[in-house]
Every structure is written in structure tokens, then in C-alpha cells.
Motif scaffolding. Sequence first.
Motif, mmCIF file in Angstrom:
data_model
loop_
_atom_site.group_PDB
_atom_site.id
_atom_site.type_symbol
_atom_site.label_atom_id
_atom_site.label_comp_id
_atom_site.label_asym_id
_atom_site.label_seq_id
_atom_site.Cartn_x
_atom_site.Cartn_y
_atom_site.Cartn_z
ATOM 1 N N VAL A 48 0.813 -1.212 0.000
ATOM 2 C CA VAL A 48 0.000 0.000 0.000
ATOM 3 C C VAL A 48 0.850 1.267 0.000
ATOM 4 N N GLN A 49 2.128 1.147 0.408
ATOM 5 C CA GLN A 49 2.988 2.320 0.405
ATOM 6 C C GLN A 49 4.449 1.903 0.459
ATOM 7 N N ARG A 50 5.300 2.744 -0.133
ATOM 8 C CA ARG A 50 6.733 2.473 -0.145
ATOM 9 C C ARG A 50 7.478 3.787 0.056
ATOM 10 N N TRP A 51 8.529 3.735 0.875
ATOM 11 C CA TRP A 51 9.360 4.909 1.128
ATOM 12 C C TRP A 51 10.805 4.561 0.784
ATOM 13 N N HIS A 52 11.431 5.334 -0.087
ATOM 14 C CA HIS A 52 12.843 5.123 -0.413
ATOM 15 C C HIS A 52 13.655 6.079 0.455
ATOM 16 N N LEU A 53 14.149 5.577 1.564
ATOM 17 C CA LEU A 53 14.791 6.413 2.571
ATOM 18 C C LEU A 53 16.280 6.604 2.329
ATOM 19 N N ALA A 54 16.909 5.700 1.608
ATOM 20 C CA ALA A 54 18.350 5.799 1.367
ATOM 21 C C ALA A 54 18.678 5.178 0.012
ATOM 22 N N GLN A 55 19.125 6.002 -0.922
ATOM 23 C CA GLN A 55 19.419 5.525 -2.266
ATOM 24 C C GLN A 55 20.543 4.487 -2.271
ATOM 25 N N GLN A 56 21.486 4.633 -1.349
ATOM 26 C CA GLN A 56 22.656 3.764 -1.332
ATOM 27 C C GLN A 56 22.495 2.568 -0.396
ATOM 28 N N GLY A 57 21.289 2.365 0.127
ATOM 29 C CA GLY A 57 21.066 1.282 1.077
ATOM 30 C C GLY A 57 21.426 1.701 2.488
ATOM 31 N N VAL A 114 14.414 -4.803 -3.373
ATOM 32 C CA VAL A 114 15.873 -4.867 -3.375
ATOM 33 C C VAL A 114 16.441 -3.548 -3.884
ATOM 34 N N GLN A 115 17.684 -3.292 -3.553
ATOM 35 C CA GLN A 115 18.354 -2.090 -4.018
ATOM 36 C C GLN A 115 18.662 -2.213 -5.504
ATOM 37 N N SER A 116 18.409 -1.170 -6.246
ATOM 38 C CA SER A 116 18.622 -1.191 -7.691
ATOM 39 C C SER A 116 20.080 -1.487 -8.019
ATOM 40 N N GLY A 117 20.287 -2.492 -8.866
ATOM 41 C CA GLY A 117 21.628 -2.855 -9.289
ATOM 42 C C GLY A 117 22.406 -3.695 -8.305
ATOM 43 N N ALA A 118 21.814 -4.029 -7.169
ATOM 44 C CA ALA A 118 22.528 -4.801 -6.148
ATOM 45 C C ALA A 118 22.734 -6.243 -6.603
ATOM 46 N N ARG A 119 23.909 -6.782 -6.310
ATOM 47 C CA ARG A 119 24.214 -8.181 -6.582
ATOM 48 C C ARG A 119 24.844 -8.794 -5.344
ATOM 49 N N ALA A 136 20.698 -9.895 -5.696
ATOM 50 C CA ALA A 136 19.472 -9.103 -5.608
ATOM 51 C C ALA A 136 18.647 -9.560 -4.415
ATOM 52 N N THR A 137 19.070 -9.135 -3.244
ATOM 53 C CA THR A 137 18.355 -9.507 -2.029
ATOM 54 C C THR A 137 18.424 -8.351 -1.044
ATOM 55 N N ALA A 138 17.779 -8.501 0.097
ATOM 56 C CA ALA A 138 17.769 -7.464 1.131
ATOM 57 C C ALA A 138 17.515 -8.110 2.482
ATOM 58 N N VAL A 139 18.208 -7.619 3.496
ATOM 59 C CA VAL A 139 17.988 -8.076 4.867
ATOM 60 C C VAL A 139 16.861 -7.238 5.473
ATOM 61 N N VAL A 140 15.846 -7.888 5.995
ATOM 62 C CA VAL A 140 14.752 -7.170 6.648
ATOM 63 C C VAL A 140 15.182 -6.886 8.084
ATOM 64 N N TYR A 141 15.579 -5.626 8.321
ATOM 65 C CA TYR A 141 16.131 -5.246 9.620
ATOM 66 C C TYR A 141 15.074 -5.161 10.717
ATOM 67 N N ASP A 142 13.871 -4.692 10.370
ATOM 68 C CA ASP A 142 12.843 -4.539 11.401
ATOM 69 C C ASP A 142 11.462 -4.634 10.780
ATOM 70 N N VAL A 143 10.501 -4.992 11.622
ATOM 71 C CA VAL A 143 9.111 -5.150 11.206
ATOM 72 C C VAL A 143 8.194 -4.579 12.283
ATOM 73 N N ALA A 144 6.983 -4.221 11.884
ATOM 74 C CA ALA A 144 6.010 -3.672 12.832
ATOM 75 C C ALA A 144 4.613 -3.869 12.259
ATOM 76 N N ILE A 145 3.614 -3.691 13.113
ATOM 77 C CA ILE A 145 2.210 -3.727 12.697
ATOM 78 C C ILE A 145 1.584 -2.398 13.089
ATOM 79 N N ALA A 166 18.087 -2.482 1.861
ATOM 80 C CA ALA A 166 18.010 -1.825 0.562
ATOM 81 C C ALA A 166 17.681 -0.343 0.695
ATOM 82 N N GLY A 167 17.406 0.113 1.926
ATOM 83 C CA GLY A 167 17.073 1.522 2.162
ATOM 84 C C GLY A 167 15.611 1.837 1.988
ATOM 85 N N TYR A 168 14.772 0.815 1.901
ATOM 86 C CA TYR A 168 13.335 0.993 1.750
ATOM 87 C C TYR A 168 12.599 0.687 3.053
#
Length: 325
Positions: free
Chosen positions: A27-36, A288-293, A295-304, A316-318
Amino acid sequence: MYKKFLSVSLLFSTFALSGCFLFNSEVQRWHLAQQGSTSLSLSRDGRFALISTNIQGIALWDLQQNKKLADFGSQDQYHNSVITSHISDNNRYAITATTQNFAVWDLGWSQAHGLWSIESATIEDVAIANNGTDVLLALNNGKALFIDLKKGRRLEFLAHRNNVNSVALSANGRYALSGGNDHHAYLWDTRSGQIIYSFKHSSSVNQVALQRDGKFAFSATDNNDNIIWDLTTGNKITQLAMKVRYHPLSSARFSDDGQFLVTGSPSRRVELWRTDNGENIKNWRAEVQSGARPATAVVYDVAISPTGNVVAGSSAGYAQAWSTD
């Protein structure tokens, strides 16, 4: 007929490989850091994100307003990478840590409360209570270290026999949960250091979580020995019904009412579970971060969120939000 059979076979193979259905309900996405990012922690309600990058340092975001609230810069003068962080249950304070030092932040005033060094060990994980002065550190020397920064009181919890990988602290700072390579998770009293419950596992415990009202605890291993515990009795409630053989977790959080648990993994996976029977309700993949090899991402935190959306932040900075409807 062959084409139809091939389509069905490919579809079945896709589901078999993924283990269960993936839901596309973002429903929503925030790109908080371009470089991850090197770390990202969310507030309990998923509104705020504290993100750290090697280039810009530490920043606080209000995801609800899609607005950066503060730039804190580097944690120390050497610009060491922040590897872990945690926002207090009341959203007022935060703790960030490199491998050798940690800082406490007042998020309301956007200012630092101090920087402290750890000389005898490497920091693996951190937690902070609502008062902003009680902190808990997981260390690689087998100790979980509780510190009252206001009184200068230190308590070394010595029950673990190997690296402590993950810690959680109750909102009032009274109870701690720690998990380590010794195949144990312990619930203990931060005043006395006394063990309340000992939770035995089949391999190293790499993730722990406490439900905010003290009803439940969660402890997880790399080999799917992921258990929800009843803290009134110390007994096992259920084990998460994992569909894949090797599924380590990198983050976990209970819903406020304790009915659900949301988890994140080092392989992009975000999942929602029932706490009464361990059933997997829904799961998603983090961007995933664009161009990353690779192509994966560690999910650092989650919430409800209060509206029931699942929110996750990754390397990935998202930050992303998905509907559970």
C-alpha cells in the motif's frame, strides 16, 4: 494440451519453491536511502523509522508524513557503521550501536544523550526502555549487559556460555530476554539477574522478541526451531509452521494484542503468523536495491500499524507497508 500442462507445472513449481503464496498487497513504499542502509529500526506502531547509512549517517523519518525529521550525522568521530538500533516502545528514545560503542538519542528533541564505549567485547544487538536510561546489550563474549545510564549501574548476565546474538527489553526495563549460540534463550530480571525461564533450543538462538504486555516471548533459530512461549507458565504455545527447511530470521515483533507475530528474514521475506497455532497467514518480499548483486535485502525490522498494515524496513534503504486484508 502440452502448453496447458506446462503452464500448470510451472505454476506448481513456483509455489513449491516459495513454500507458500506471496501476496502483492503493498500500500505504500518509502525510499529512505538511495545507497542502502547499515541498520533500520521502526517504532512499535510503524510510524517512525531510524535509518543509518555509511554516507549520510543516522536520520529519523516520520513515515506517516513522509518527512525526514532529523539528521543526526555519524555516531562517532571515526564514522563507524551503525550495525543495530532500537526505538523505545513509547517512540521517545532510541539506541544505536556500532560494534564498539553505542549512543542514546532523545527523538522528541532530536538530540544525543551520550556516547558510551564497550572495550572488552563486540556489540551484536541492543534494546532500550521507555525511560531512555535503561539499555540492554548483546555481546559476543557470552554476556548480556544491562546498564542504568542514570544511576551508572551495570549488571552482567552470565548464564549464556557463548555469543549472545539477540536481546529484548520490557518497556519498563524490568525484564530482559536474551538468546545466544549456546542454544538457549533466557527471560531474566534486570534488578537481580535471576533467571525466570530458560528456553532450550536445538541450535543457536539468533532472534528474540517480547510482547509488550508481557504475555508472550518468541525465540528463533536458523533451523526453524522458532517458538512462541507463554510467559505466565513458561510453556511452549506453538512453533511457527515454516514451509522451507532453512529459514533464518533477522527481525520479529508481536502485535500489541499478542494475536499475531510478524517476522523478517535476511532473504527479503516478511511474514505474518498467528500466535495461537503458528499458522502462516500472509507473506511478502521486500524490495531490493537497484543494481545490487545479489538481488536480495535483509529485513532489519518489522512492525504492525494501528490500521493493521505490516511495515518493514530493509538493508536496501526501503520501508514498505502491506495490507493484511
